[in-house]
Design an enzyme around this catalytic site. Structure first.
Site, short mmCIF file in Angstrom:
data_model
loop_
_atom_site.label_atom_id
_atom_site.label_comp_id
_atom_site.label_asym_id
_atom_site.label_seq_id
_atom_site.Cartn_x
_atom_site.Cartn_y
_atom_site.Cartn_z
N HIS A 225 -68.41 -66.16 12.65
CA HIS A 225 -68.61 -64.94 11.73
C HIS A 225 -69.79 -65.15 11.05
O HIS A 225 -71.18 -64.11 11.29
CB HIS A 225 -68.11 -64.18 11.25
N ARG B 31 -58.05 -67.44 15.59
CA ARG B 31 -56.71 -68.22 15.42
C ARG B 31 -56.27 -69.67 15.64
O ARG B 31 -55.67 -70.09 15.71
CB ARG B 31 -56.80 -67.96 16.99
#
Lengths: 291, 291
Positions: free
Chosen positions: A38, A188
């Site tokens: 990100h 995740r």
């Protein structure tokens, strides 16, 4: 850094921005639980725009009934610290009822793309992505929006939606960020045990093998897929959801690899579903040289 | 008046408009075959905006397989003359392939609204409307878009789509324009024979009766609908598709009329399907006065 959670407030902030200084807006949509993947998008957005807006929204519409919506990692405080350090101007974190109030009933459906690859085991996922991203684009009015190549099918869906609906946003897709061993960064990954994390490296090993084969001139899809399956099935905690070589715009599987086709996969490591992909480059000039 | 048919050119024109003088843009989407109903929208748009854009596009996606797409009236030259006389700035008339090029696959679906009223006999119609209007909004970036109340369900769908997707356009719905006898103006009236045109007045007679009943305090939906059916079935060339009294936002049928509910109908006059509607106002104060 402004943290905004109401639609009314984000509209006002964006309106003021556009009116005051006609600055360009860069936008990075996220579900939070931020990692270097990100942040690489945020840094690029900072470089290329006067204002950077990041959304943090765990979008219920893109999770299936039995998926990990409730246990998806939420690290809002830490996310805000990271974004503030990167010089982000606005964090937008609306609630689900703010995004989907009573009476909400509009679907945005990428018809020929949503049932392929990840769509097969995640029905409804991509229409959930498409509607949320479209709402964000309309609210934030970015000049450029940034996505990671790791979520390959998502980038294809977004590019298609934007093009089909004539949305005035440029979509930039930046390279997958990997850890030192090659594992693609993902929120995740936090679900993985230490053993699963080590085992998960077989994904990158298989993708790298595919890349090398294509590089060396192999265009037979079946041959490449067989080699990859061998590598992944050797790893006991891995269950293949799919491996496919597809056209990067239509997501149709290809019988013979062409330059720029993408090999994408989803593999379950224990209970955790991981995805990854690489673009295949046929080194025709290079192989001619060898011959 | 500029006449523009390519997406690239309309983008450039709108970009220049927004950059140069920050003018407000009023937009009237049409399928051409213009009449006084359309022109009333154009005139209002002229009053309220610096620039007026009108689209003329017979949108194939909103026609069913056995509907009148090919024979829908096309009067482009005349339309342009009318719009030029009204001082319209830009006419946008893209081709179908310009709007829906190869690979186009995005649907915009007003889920809980599209199967009601007209949606029952025109499956796919409102998603066709929604996607085209959304594309126009993204391309033309109007401040205000104008629609006629005659296409009641269309206005409900557009308002819902705009609200759900956070599109920054104000939707204005203007009153239905009728001929001297009360027949709602429609491009499809051109299909009617003289007899059918006279017979078609029963639609307005029935709607007026409903309005009067509600005005006088009748709230029983069944009673109003029975009165209307009586009026319309008396007319031999008329076949009722539906008559319904609905909530003006959800389009759910109501058992008991509330202020602002809409009575809508579709009736076939020979082969031509006509629609019309009125809003019901309960004159409670007025009826109290009589008591």
């Amino acid at each position: 850094m402004q943290v905004i959670s109401s639609i009314q407030a984000i509209k006002q902030s964006i309106k003021a921005l556009i009116k005051e200084n006609r600055s360009t807006i860069g936008f990075v949509p996220t579900m939070g639980a931020l990692h270097e993947g990100h942040l690489s998008l945020v840094r690029q957005a900072k470089k290329e725009n006067d204002t950077v807006v990041v959304s943090i929204f765990v979008n219920p519409l893109q999770f299936g009934k039995h998926e990990d919506f409730t246990r998806y990692p939420r690290t809002f405080g830490n996310d805000c610290n990271l974004l503030s350090q990167e010089g982000v101007d606005i964090v937008f974190n609306p609630s689900a009822t703010e995004m989907y109030p009573d009476g909400f009933c509009t679907s945005v459906i990428p018809e020929s793309l949503e049932d392929k690859l990840c769509g097969k085991s995640r029905p409804g996922h991509f229409r959930g992505v498409a509607v949320a991203v479209l709402k964000f684009f309309n609210l934030i009015q970015p000049d450029i929006a940034y996505f990671g190549q790791k979520d390959f099918q998502q980038t294809v869906v977004i590019k298609r939606t934007v093009s089909d609906l004539n949305v005035g946003v440029t979509i930039k897709v930046l390279p997958t960020i990997r850890d030192q061993h090659g594992l693609a960064l993902s929120s995740r990954n936090a679900y993985l045990s230490e053993t699963e994390k080590t085992d998960a490296l077989c994904l990158y090993t298989a993708l790298t093998r595919a890349k090398t084969l294509a590089n060396m001139g192999t265009t037979d899809t079946g041959e490449i897929l067989r080699e990859m399956e061998k590598i992944i099935t050797r790893c006991t905690s891995a269950t293949i959801d799919y491996i496919a070589i597809v056209n990067p715009e239509t997501l149709e599987t290809v019988p013979k690899v062409q330059n720029g086709d993408v090999v994408a996969l989803a593999v379950r490591m224990g209970k955790t579903r991981l995805i990854d992909n690489v673009t295949l480059i046929l080194m025709i000039a290079f192989s001619c040289l060898i011959l």
